[in-house]
Design a protein around this motif. Structure first.
Motif, PDB file in Angstrom:
ATOM      1  N   LEU A 108      69.508  46.348   5.104  1.00 56.87           N
ATOM      2  CA  LEU A 108      70.278  45.228   5.647  1.00 56.87           C
ATOM      3  C   LEU A 108      71.744  45.313   5.234  1.00 56.87           C
ATOM      4  N   LEU A 109      71.991  45.656   3.972  1.00 55.16           N
ATOM      5  CA  LEU A 109      73.368  45.749   3.498  1.00 55.16           C
ATOM      6  C   LEU A 109      74.110  46.890   4.195  1.00 55.16           C
ATOM      7  N   LEU A 110      73.438  48.019   4.371  1.00 53.72           N
ATOM      8  CA  LEU A 110      74.045  49.125   5.097  1.00 53.72           C
ATOM      9  C   LEU A 110      74.337  48.719   6.536  1.00 53.72           C
ATOM     10  N   GLY A 111      73.387  48.032   7.163  1.00 54.78           N
ATOM     11  CA  GLY A 111      73.606  47.564   8.530  1.00 54.78           C
ATOM     12  C   GLY A 111      74.789  46.622   8.630  1.00 54.78           C
ATOM     13  N   ALA A 112      74.970  45.754   7.619  1.00 57.25           N
ATOM     14  CA  ALA A 112      76.104  44.828   7.624  1.00 57.25           C
ATOM     15  C   ALA A 112      77.422  45.577   7.532  1.00 57.25           C
TER      16      ALA A 112
END
Length: 497
Positions: free
Chosen positions: A482-486
């Protein structure tokens, strides 16, 4: 300023809406509407020419509306501490709004915005110091069909799912002229994700190989916060444990395999106080069971201390867990040399700095492997993951919320603890000095709860779980995704902008 005033007011009201899903009101699903409103506002702001100061003001307005009601209980410590914490937490929502505004330029913004929200939530839960993981969207799912998600995907992904529902609501507001079939498809998807799917997910129980009889002691406190003398709270918990001895001797309840005392059950170090150590050992001998003693223990210097849980048997201490997530300006004072002369109250109420532990939070006592957490340790994902990986069969939350008596803080923390039961698939046992003491099963159901602000005893045959849930096993990997996607979404959005 006049041009942004309506947006400031709108952001403030959206923040207040989010706070209403937390105690003391705990209105279910209202937070989804508040986050949806914040997403709609960000989408609108993406098409306006604003300075970074104006965007910051609007983001902070949302944060103030959210945090000021949520942590009103901090006033019990001091009004200055409350104002400082609210302001610091509100500032996080300025970069969150900037990120939302950037990703709003993408056609897939209803997915990108929840990613940005989780990024902000994760940063706020980690820095500064140990972070402040309060007010996560996952926390509002307890007692709703959504709470089953934490067992399968963990809390960060559950927050994402709640934010995704909010984004779907925002999408209907922003794009009201879309084809009816798309609206119907979105409504069906929202219903399945938000109501139907979690019901099935919640049924996944952990394997339970045996049971152990575990007793909890709530000794209460002798008067208003910090008006008592050293050793007074210990005497109350020892006296209440005497009653447990009497009940066991008269067959009113089964003999326990393990007895749990709360955090700060003693503020006199039994390692250096022979009569107190002898008292604990005598109680353990009469019960034929070890006692997990929560207390303040002397640190490596005269100006430091440990907040720890110690397994104490009839033969003496055997194992210890020292609280890992100590509370800045609550249990220790960063920058004491500078702030001490400026704020004399620090030296009065926090005379010694708590030293954080560095050892795993897994203890063995009475044939039970315990995952021990002390007070707000329970809000940190890593500590729960570590406990389960270390073989913890039950989760214990030793806590003392005496300084927050009469506020919403104990209920907020209690719901976090109940959500951890679902997430880990383990029973959660919560001994507190004056409440909330409770026994929670692996579905988050409250099996037993002691009355507040009076001495009490709880006991139950607790199933001992084995193995990690899916959410514990993969939850942190999903968070990284999720953090990478953000970050990717913000990067793409910045190029488009």
């Amino acid at each position: 300023m006049l041009a942004v005033r309506p947006h400031l007011l709108g952001a403030l009201l959206c923040g207040v809406l989010v706070s209403l899903s937390f105690d003391p009101l705990a209105l279910p699903y209202v937070a989804i509407a508040g986050v949806a409103g914040f997403f709609v506002l960000a989408h609108k702001l993406a098409n306006l020419v604003l300075t970074w100061r104006q965007v910051t003001m609007i983001g902070v307005a949302f944060g103030l509306g959210f945090m000021a009601p949520l942590i009103w209980w901090m006033n019990a410590v001091s009004h200055g501490a409350y104002l400082a914490l609210v302001l610091v937490q509100a500032l996080y929502f300025a970069p969150v709004l900037m990120g939302l505004r950037v990703v709003a330029w993408q056609p897939w913004w209803p997915v990108a915005m929840p990613l940005v929200w989780v990024l902000g939530e994760s940063v706020r839960s980690a820095v500064p110091f140990s972070g402040f993981p309060w007010g996560r969207l996952a926390h509002i799912t307890i007692d709703t069909p959504l709470d089953g998600y934490v067992r399968w995907v963990g809390q960060p992904m559950t927050s994402f799912i709640v934010a995704l529902l909010a984004a779907g609501l925002a999408w209907f507001v922003v794009r009201p002229r879309e084809r009816v079939r798309l609206v119907l498809a979105g409504a069906i998807a929202t219903f399945v994700v938000g109501a139907v799917l979690p019901v099935g997910l919640a049924g996944g129980e952990r394997g339970e190989s045996a049971t152990a009889e575990i007793a909890l002691v709530q000794g209460n406190i002798p008067g208003d916060f910090l008006t008592w003398q050293p050793g007074d709270i210990f005497k109350l918990h020892a006296a209440q444990t005497d009653k447990l001895v009497e009940r066991v001797a008269s067959s009113q309840q089964p003999r326990p395999d393990l007895v749990l005392w709360p955090e700060n059950a003693t503020d006199v170090d039994p390692f250096h106080d022979a009569p107190q150590a002898e008292r604990i050992e005598s109680l353990a001998a009469k019960l034929g069971a070890p006692i997990l003693v929560g207390g303040l223990f002397d640190g490596p210097t005269v100006n430091t201390a440990y907040n720890a849980g110690v397994v104490w048997t009839a033969a003496g201490p055997e194992g210890r867990y020292v609280k890992r997530k100590v509370v800045p300006y609550g249990e220790y004072v960063p920058g004491r040399l500078i702030l001490g002369p400026l704020v004399p109250k620090f030296d009065r109420f926090i005379p010694r700095d708590m030293v954080p532990g560095d050892q795993p939070n897994v203890l063995s006592a009475g044939g039970v492997t315990i995952g021990d957490t002390i007070c707000w340790d329970i809000a940190f994902d890593g500590l729960l993951r570590e406990a389960v990986a270390g073989g913890a069969q039950v989760i214990v939350v030793q806590t003392s919320n005496a300084s927050f008596t009469g506020t919403a803080q104990p209920e907020q923390q209690f719901k976090i603890s109940r959500l951890r039961a679902i997430e880990t698939g383990r029973w959660v046992l919560i001994p507190s000095t004056n409440g909330i003491s409770a026994i929670v099963d692996s579905t988050g159901r409250v099996v037993a709860r002691a009355p507040m602000h009076e001495p009490a005893l709880l006991s139950a045959a607790v199933p001992l779980a084995a193995g990690p849930t899916v959410g514990v096993r993969i939850g942190h990997w999903l968070q990284y995704a999720l953090l990478l996607g953000a970050v990717v979404a913000i990067g793409i959005g910045w190029r488009r902008w």
